[in-house]
Write an enzyme that holds these catalytic residues in place. Structure first.
Site, PDB file in Angstrom:
ATOM      1  N   ARG A  16       0.743  -1.118   0.212  1.00 36.81           N
ATOM      2  CA  ARG A  16       0.043   0.019   0.050  1.00 36.81           C
ATOM      3  C   ARG A  16       0.773   1.110  -0.013  1.00 36.81           C
ATOM      4  O   ARG A  16       0.251   2.474  -0.157  1.00 36.81           O
ATOM      5  CB  ARG A  16      -0.945   0.114   1.133  1.00 36.81           C
ATOM      6  CG  ARG A  16      -1.835  -1.183   1.352  1.00 36.81           C
ATOM      7  CD  ARG A  16      -2.580  -1.266   2.411  1.00 36.81           C
ATOM      8  NE  ARG A  16      -1.314  -1.315   3.563  1.00 36.81           N
ATOM      9  CZ  ARG A  16      -1.455  -1.718   4.813  1.00 36.81           C
ATOM     10  NH1 ARG A  16      -2.820  -1.595   5.145  1.00 36.81           N
ATOM     11  NH2 ARG A  16      -0.546  -1.881   5.325  1.00 36.81           N
ATOM     12  N   ASP A  72      10.130 -23.518   4.104  1.00 39.52           N
ATOM     13  CA  ASP A  72      10.453 -23.733   5.329  1.00 39.52           C
ATOM     14  C   ASP A  72      12.178 -23.278   5.012  1.00 39.52           C
ATOM     15  O   ASP A  72      12.609 -24.364   4.337  1.00 39.52           O
ATOM     16  CB  ASP A  72      10.635 -25.179   5.954  1.00 39.52           C
ATOM     17  CG  ASP A  72      11.196 -25.319   7.170  1.00 39.52           C
ATOM     18  OD1 ASP A  72      12.409 -24.541   7.445  1.00 39.52           O
ATOM     19  OD2 ASP A  72      10.842 -25.974   8.266  1.00 39.52           O
ATOM     20  N   HIS A  73      12.505 -22.179   5.231  1.00 37.90           N
ATOM     21  CA  HIS A  73      13.979 -21.776   4.530  1.00 37.90           C
ATOM     22  C   HIS A  73      15.006 -22.556   5.146  1.00 37.90           C
ATOM     23  O   HIS A  73      15.909 -22.548   4.265  1.00 37.90           O
ATOM     24  CB  HIS A  73      14.224 -20.240   4.768  1.00 37.90           C
ATOM     25  CG  HIS A  73      14.788 -19.954   6.240  1.00 37.90           C
ATOM     26  ND1 HIS A  73      14.077 -19.642   7.324  1.00 37.90           N
ATOM     27  CD2 HIS A  73      16.086 -19.827   6.519  1.00 37.90           C
ATOM     28  CE1 HIS A  73      14.576 -19.235   8.168  1.00 37.90           C
ATOM     29  NE2 HIS A  73      16.032 -19.141   7.974  1.00 37.90           N
ATOM     30  N   GLU A 108      20.482 -19.278  18.898  1.00 43.29           N
ATOM     31  CA  GLU A 108      20.730 -18.130  18.020  1.00 43.29           C
ATOM     32  C   GLU A 108      21.497 -17.107  19.133  1.00 43.29           C
ATOM     33  O   GLU A 108      21.030 -17.000  20.208  1.00 43.29           O
ATOM     34  CB  GLU A 108      19.342 -17.574  17.692  1.00 43.29           C
ATOM     35  CG  GLU A 108      18.758 -18.295  16.669  1.00 43.29           C
ATOM     36  CD  GLU A 108      17.620 -17.635  15.865  1.00 43.29           C
ATOM     37  OE1 GLU A 108      17.600 -16.760  15.308  1.00 43.29           O
ATOM     38  OE2 GLU A 108      16.454 -17.966  16.484  1.00 43.29           O
ATOM     39  N   HIS A 150      11.530 -25.855  11.485  1.00 42.95           N
ATOM     40  CA  HIS A 150      12.908 -26.053  11.092  1.00 42.95           C
ATOM     41  C   HIS A 150      13.629 -27.168  11.812  1.00 42.95           C
ATOM     42  O   HIS A 150      14.205 -28.259  11.246  1.00 42.95           O
ATOM     43  CB  HIS A 150      13.766 -24.816  11.492  1.00 42.95           C
ATOM     44  CG  HIS A 150      13.356 -23.690  10.973  1.00 42.95           C
ATOM     45  ND1 HIS A 150      12.822 -23.336   9.774  1.00 42.95           N
ATOM     46  CD2 HIS A 150      13.281 -22.298  11.620  1.00 42.95           C
ATOM     47  CE1 HIS A 150      12.179 -22.216   9.386  1.00 42.95           C
ATOM     48  NE2 HIS A 150      12.635 -21.415  10.533  1.00 42.95           N
TER      49      HIS A 150
END
Ligand SMILES: NC(=O)C1=CN([C@@H]2O[C@H](COP(=O)(O)OP(=O)(O)OC[C@H]3O[C@@H](n4cnc5c(N)ncnc54)[C@H](OP(=O)(O)O)[C@@H]3O)[C@@H](O)[C@H]2O)C=CC1
Ligand SMILES: O=C1O[C@H](COP(=O)(O)O)[C@@H](O)[C@H](O)[C@H]1O
Length: 501
Positions: free
Chosen positions: A50, A185-186, A224, A248
């Protein structure tokens, strides 16, 4: 010099073209494919949103994203102009039904210009609540009836629980054929993840020992070192189990545990993976405390920098019940894996970024060496490092040179050659696969639902348990003490990988 076959002419419509995912991941990936001559001879990328942009502003915005996030950012090159000639912006409110006609018109124009009917790919990089209405409108477009060339790509999260995932699958499969639906799912696009299949099924060496007779247990870690990175609004309604384990980590587990496929056909691979999910022993709600541990980080220090606790993050409830760490012990009830525990864990603000899989083999049946020869002879271990290290290490005992029989564990390591600059990003692989119509690395409807089924008892138990002990771990640590206890009860400990580089 190009040595490969490019995908056919394609138009990619990116809903969320003005958003973060497109800025940081999708456009940089498409740009790298372009540099590597993987983009079709005829292609167009159309960002949709937008926000008001002129074509120039939009291209400048995306160029900034490339220069910050592409693996090629260090490269001085003159290809931006050529690449951006293919990029346009369509200012459009997805809620405005009339506006979808503009998409159909754009396709018609390109068809005439190129003299061929192109692939039409709709990438939905928007908040999950927008997905059903956009899919509904696209599904009514005539061009989506063409099953062989029209595709829809759905980002994660795919549903919020089993019921909503099922509902979304019902909606999508009512509008599109399964082969038109690409659920991302990268992790499946990561080079090192794909290499698990190569390691297991292109070598005869491992298969004879890849079972309960030789393997003691398996660990999967996806730690992480980052926190929420401004995604508090999303994460607060998700948590580590939904955000990382449902997708993952369970996919990694499938690749480690699946039976050998008879071909690399998308459905064959996905059948073998779904067999694993269906074989995971259901965790009873009353046993969740024995099989799963959750954590939430408080405030503290991360590599010398002060960080706020999870509950103080923007978009997070000050009494939040959301976990930023999860550890679970699974069993896979089939002939290959009966009795072998799979310990998995993931967390934010952990001591080190490290995603790796460890296969811990059983002890040798007997130890003929003098007892003083080795401190520990539980040595055989195969580690597959997914990131940031990208290697495979085999640990075995070797004799220390000298006159005494002293044994030391040593590592034999295969390291991916070259720098990260040459390794395709996951989104490059996945976008190329979508253009080629190859769904092998994407989730099928039943896979997604089977994965939700696995974690539902844990989710439901945690949702109803008050978070009295939160926060229960500090930043820059390896998570809550209870997670150490979970694995210690079976006589094991978590394996944290020292970096090789
Ligand atoms: N960012 C990331 O790193 C990751 C994101 N994802 C997933 O990708 C999806 C997008 O995430 P992200 O890019 O971060 O989100 P953003 O909030 O940055 O982007 C949302 C996009 O949706 C567009 N949008 C919202 N409402 C409308 C509307 N009515 N009509 C048209 N466009 C609209 C926005 O455009 P505008 O405001 O211009 O209308 C914007 O481009 C989410 O599902 C997320 O979970 C998954 C993995 C990683
Ligand atoms: O899907 C997600 O993945 C990232 C981690 O991805 P990685 O490729 O950096 O390992 C995670 O940070 C995010 O919360 C989650 O939504």
């Amino acid at each position: 010099m190009q040595h490969h076959k490019r995908p056919p002419a394609s138009i990619l419509f990116i809903f969320g073209g003005s958003g973060d995912l497109n800025y940081r991941k999708l456009t940089p990936a498409l740009y790298n494919l372009f540099l590597d001559e993987w983009m079709p001879e005829q292609f167009a990328i159309v960002g949709i949103g937008r926000t008001e942009y002129t074509s120039e502003n939009y291209r400048a915005h995306l160029q900034e994203g490339i220069s910050k996030f592409s693996r090629r950012k260090a490269e001085a090159n003159g290809h931006y102009k050529e690449f951006f000639e293919h990029v346009n912006y369509l200012q459009l409110d997805a809620g405005d039904i009339e506006s979808y006609q503009r998409i159909a018109e754009y396709v018609q124009t390109k068809e005439q210009e190129w003299g061929t009917h192109p692939n039409v790919i709709f990438y939905l990089a928007v908040a999950p609540q927008l997905v059903p209405s956009i899919a509904q409108e696209l599904g009514t477009l005539n061009l989506c009836k063409d099953k062989s060339t029209t595709r829809i790509v759905i980002e994660k999260p795919f549903g919020h629980d089993l019921a909503s995932a099922h509902e979304l699958n019902d909606l999508l499969t009512g509008l599109f054929a399964e082969e038109q639906i690409f659920r991302i799912d990268h992790y499946l696009g990561k080079e090192t993840v794909q290499n698990i299949l190569a390691l297991r099924f292109a070598n005869a060496l491992f298969e004879p020992v890849w079972n309960r007779h030789y393997i003691d247990h398996i660990q999967i870690t996806a730690a992480e070192s980052v926190g929420l990175e401004g995604r508090g609004g999303y994460y607060e309604h998700s948590g580590a189990l939904r955000d990382m384990v449902q997708n993952h980590i369970l996919q990694l587990m499938c690749m480690v545990a699946m039976e050998a496929p008879v071909s690399f056909d998308a459905n064959e691979i996905r059948n073998k993976k779904v067999d694993v999910l269906n074989a995971i022993r259901p965790i009873k709600k009353e046993d969740v405390h024995e099989s799963a541990v959750r954590g939430q980080y408080g405030d503290g220090w991360m590599k010398g920098k002060q960080v706020t606790g999870y509950r103080q993050e923007k978009g997070v409830d000050p009494l939040s019940n959301t976990e930023t760490y999860a550890a679970v012990k699974f069993y896979v009830d089939n002939w290959r894996w009966q009795g072998v525990p799979f310990y998995v864990r993931t967390g934010k603000l952990m001591h080190q970024k490290s995603t790796h899989i460890t296969i811990q083999f059983k002890d040798a049946p007997t130890f003929a060496f003098p007892s003083e020869a080795a401190e520990s002879w539980r040595s055989n271990r195969l580690t597959i490092s997914i990131q940031p290290e990208m290697d495979i290490r085999i640990r075995f005992q070797a004799k220390r040179p000298g006159q005494t029989m002293t044994l030391d564990p040593v590592n034999m390591t295969f390291n991916y050659e070259g720098s990260d600059d040459h390794t395709p990003e996951a989104y490059e692989t996945l976008l190329l696969d979508v253009m080629e119509g190859d769904a092998t690395l994407f989730m099928r409807a039943d896979q997604v639902e089977a994965a939700w089924k696995v974690i539902m008892p844990i989710l439901e138990t945690w949702e109803h348990r008050s978070p009295q002990d939160f926060p229960n771990y500090v930043p820059d640590s390896w998570g809550p003490e209870d997670a150490d206890a979970l694995i210690a009860r079976d006589g094991h400990s978590w394996i944290n990988l020292p970096p090789t580089r």
